[in-house]
Design a protein around this motif. Structure first.
Motif, PDB file in Angstrom:
ATOM      1  N   PHE A 136      50.542  34.755  33.468  1.00  0.00           N
ATOM      2  CA  PHE A 136      51.154  33.844  32.502  1.00  0.00           C
ATOM      3  C   PHE A 136      52.653  34.135  32.416  1.00  0.00           C
ATOM      4  CE2 PHE A 136      46.731  34.101  31.387  1.00  0.00           C
ATOM      5  CZ  PHE A 136      46.397  32.803  31.051  1.00  0.00           C
TER       6      PHE A 136
ATOM      7  N   LEU B 254      45.813  36.171  26.686  1.00  0.00           N
ATOM      8  CA  LEU B 254      46.908  37.081  27.029  1.00  0.00           C
ATOM      9  C   LEU B 254      46.481  38.537  26.864  1.00  0.00           C
ATOM     10  CD1 LEU B 254      49.985  35.286  25.390  1.00  0.00           C
ATOM     11  CD2 LEU B 254      49.217  35.185  27.763  1.00  0.00           C
TER      12      LEU B 254
ATOM     13  N   CYS C 299      44.783  35.930  36.985  1.00  0.00           N
ATOM     14  CA  CYS C 299      45.644  35.032  36.196  1.00  0.00           C
ATOM     15  C   CYS C 299      46.943  35.701  35.799  1.00  0.00           C
ATOM     16  CB  CYS C 299      44.912  34.571  34.938  1.00  0.00           C
ATOM     17  SG  CYS C 299      43.948  33.078  35.184  1.00  0.00           S
TER      18      CYS C 299
ATOM     19  N   SER D  99      51.339  39.036  31.920  1.00  0.00           N
ATOM     20  CA  SER D  99      51.963  38.217  30.876  1.00  0.00           C
ATOM     21  C   SER D  99      53.449  38.561  30.817  1.00  0.00           C
ATOM     22  CB  SER D  99      51.311  38.479  29.516  1.00  0.00           C
ATOM     23  OG  SER D  99      49.941  38.129  29.543  1.00  0.00           O
TER      24      SER D  99
ATOM     25  N   PHE E 203      50.133  30.353  35.266  1.00  0.00           N
ATOM     26  CA  PHE E 203      50.417  29.385  34.216  1.00  0.00           C
ATOM     27  C   PHE E 203      51.884  29.555  33.802  1.00  0.00           C
ATOM     28  CE2 PHE E 203      45.891  29.910  34.065  1.00  0.00           C
ATOM     29  CZ  PHE E 203      45.395  28.665  33.718  1.00  0.00           C
TER      30      PHE E 203
END
Length: 287
Positions: free
Chosen positions: A134, A125, A132, A28, A105
């Protein structure tokens, strides 16, 4: 897709990002800075994360797909994220990548999310799937919940590069001296005249202050010549008084205020922030 060197990032920021990519990039990330520069950096980070050669190399199929906006594992969200959008993002995050081992993302306007949307996004998050990543973009990070900020690695981009408006140096010098002296009253007196400036000139003054804070960071580490040599005495005095984290925090405050002026913030609110908020960051908070 060009590499990071083509983005004209400050050397320290480029080293931080490329070093993180070479080790373990945070899942993140929050990029704080003006559009479209932050978006271009976000896409470059995404290309690097998705590139099988640890790029971005610019020539592989993955990099070409990112550049063409057709990579299935890069999900760009341009509009303001609402609660239903956040829930869809969480649902999509649970789906394995299509082309490779990662999914990215890229969420623009993270500072425009309302509180319910931010809370809905928080869960993914906090515990993102291992594949993944972000990348959030924002110009006013103070609008983002602390619970989200605490889970993001933050990178502050410099303002769009323009030659400093040195006609504003006489208006900036008293503020820098008050900052070096730790005088809240001095800060207040120094910004009274700024209220009368037209909004573009207020933003130029804030950008000049950011340049001076950059010079103070560089002076502390003996990293290079100042961009504002006429204010070298003031920036060296600030460097001797404030830590680098405090200088970075003040730099970020300036970026936030520039964004607020775009939204027609009152001049009195600007003065209050440059006095009370700046003094709190510099002399009351632990950093």
């Amino acid at each position: 897709m060009k590499g990071f060197a083509a983005l004209g990032l400050p050397d320290a920021l480029q080293r931080d990002i490329t070093g993180a990519l070479a080790a373990r990039f945070p899942q993140s990330t929050l990029l704080i800075g003006p559009e479209p520069r932050a978006r271009l950096l976000g896409r470059t980070i995404a290309a690097a994360l998705l590139c099988p050669d640890g790029g971005p190399c610019g020539s592989c199929i993955s990099c070409r797909k990112v550049e063409g906006g057709v990579h299935p594992d890069l999900i760009e969200v341009d509009e303001e994220v609402r609660v239903d959008d956040a829930r869809r993002i969480r649902s999509e995050a649970s789906v394995l990548p299509n082309d490779g081992a990662r999914k990215v993302f890229l969420l623009a306007h993270a500072d425009r999310m309302n509180i319910p949307a931010q809370n809905a996004l928080l869960k993914v998050l906090e515990e993102p799937p291992r594949y993944c990543f972000f990348v959030l973009l924002a110009q006013q990070p103070d609008r983002i919940l602390e619970t989200i900020l605490s889970r993001c690695t933050r990178y502050q981009l410099p303002p769009d590069e323009e030659a400093p408006d040195e006609t504003l140096l006489p208006a900036l010098a008293p503020y820098l001296r008050a900052l070096a002296e730790g005088s809240e009253v001095g800060l207040m007196r120094a910004v009274v005249g700024i209220e009368k400036f037209p909004r573009p000139q207020q933003q130029a003054w804030l950008a000049l202050l950011q340049t001076a804070l950059r010079d103070a960071v560089f002076a502390a580490g003996e990293l290079g010549p100042p961009l504002l040599p006429a204010l070298s005495a003031e920036t060296r005095a600030i460097a001797a008084r404030l830590t680098a984290p405090k200088l970075h925090a003040l730099y970020g405050l300036c970026g936030t205020l520039i964004g607020r002026l775009d939204l027609n913030a009152a001049a009195s609110a600007l003065s209050c922030a440059l006095t009370a908020d700046a003094y709190t960051i510099a002399f009351l908070e632990r950093r």
